[in-house]
Design an enzyme around this catalytic site. Structure first.
Site, PDB file in Angstrom:
ATOM      1  CB  SER A   1       4.535   3.198  12.782  1.00 17.00           C
ATOM      2  OG  SER A   1       4.727   4.084  11.692  1.00 17.00           O
TER       3      SER A   1
ATOM      4  CB  VAL B   1      10.406   3.741  20.616  1.00 15.11           C
ATOM      5  CG1 VAL B   1      11.032   2.419  21.054  1.00 15.11           C
ATOM      6  CG2 VAL B   1      10.270   4.673  21.819  1.00 15.11           C
ATOM      7  CB  CYS B   2       9.462   2.434  15.409  1.00 14.10           C
ATOM      8  SG  CYS B   2       8.039   1.802  16.321  1.00 14.10           S
ATOM      9  CG  ASP B   3      14.029   7.184  13.815  1.00 13.55           C
ATOM     10  OD1 ASP B   3      15.144   7.223  14.384  1.00 13.55           O
ATOM     11  OD2 ASP B   3      13.792   7.788  12.759  1.00 13.55           O
TER      12      ASP B   3
ATOM     13  CB  THR C   1      14.748   0.813  12.428  1.00  7.71           C
ATOM     14  OG1 THR C   1      13.458   0.279  12.778  1.00  7.71           O
ATOM     15  CG2 THR C   1      15.132   0.331  11.037  1.00  7.71           C
TER      16      THR C   1
END
Length: 166
Positions: free
Chosen positions: A54, A59-61, A64
């Site tokens: 998500s 970590v996803c932020d 990306t």
């Protein structure tokens, strides 16, 4: 299948594990405007496919953002970030964070990508963290299923694989 944990707990991945040398499976996901996007839409380019649970998590932020920064340094490489976040949430997140070099795509509708690449976490209906590089002739040249879904992928290895793919 890859052995993956999420916050230390083993999870079950649904779908087909993809390996280096495989022909990249096609898939259908949704763009931020709800239009359908397939792997074939980027044919003729190297694709770095960044998979995240998500965008609204740390970590996803970071993942990306990192690939967004690297995108401008890569020739003939399309970077696709795929999650099960709704397209509206992806669009809002990209706008709020200045993400312009990565295409965010949603697999929320039918998990087409997730099942084709073996990244659906059965217990959570999220995608596990992974990175794939697909060359311009649709051959998979790099695969990383991150063994702990809350950890970062190997950015340097993925970027190097994208640079070396033809």
């Amino acid at each position: 299948m890859a052995n993956v944990t999420f916050k230390g707990n083993p999870v079950t991945l649904i779908g087909n594990e993809v390996k280096v040398g495989d022909k990249a499976p096609n898939f259908t996901v949704l763009a931020n405007d709800l239009s359908e996007v397939t792997l074939d839409d980027t044919k003729g380019h190297v694709r770095l496919i960044s998979v995240v649970p998500s965008l609204d998590t740390g970590v996803c932020d970071a993942q990306t953002r990192r690939f967004n920064e690297e995108a401008s340094k890569l020739d003939n490489v399309k970077i696709l970030t795929i999650s099960v976040d709704l397209p509206f949430a992806q669009k809002r997140w990209c706008g709020a964070n200045g993400i312009e070099n990565v295409q965010t795509l949603s697999d929320h509708r039918d998990l087409s990508f997730g099942e084709a690449y073996g990244v659906v976490i059965k217990e959570l209906r999220l995608l596990t963290r992974a990175v794939f590089v697909v060359d311009s002739s649709d051959t998979v040249t790099y695969v990383e299923y991150v063994t702990e879904a809350t950890n970062h992928p190997n950015y340097e290895a993925a970027i190097e694989a994208a640079k070396n793919a033809k």
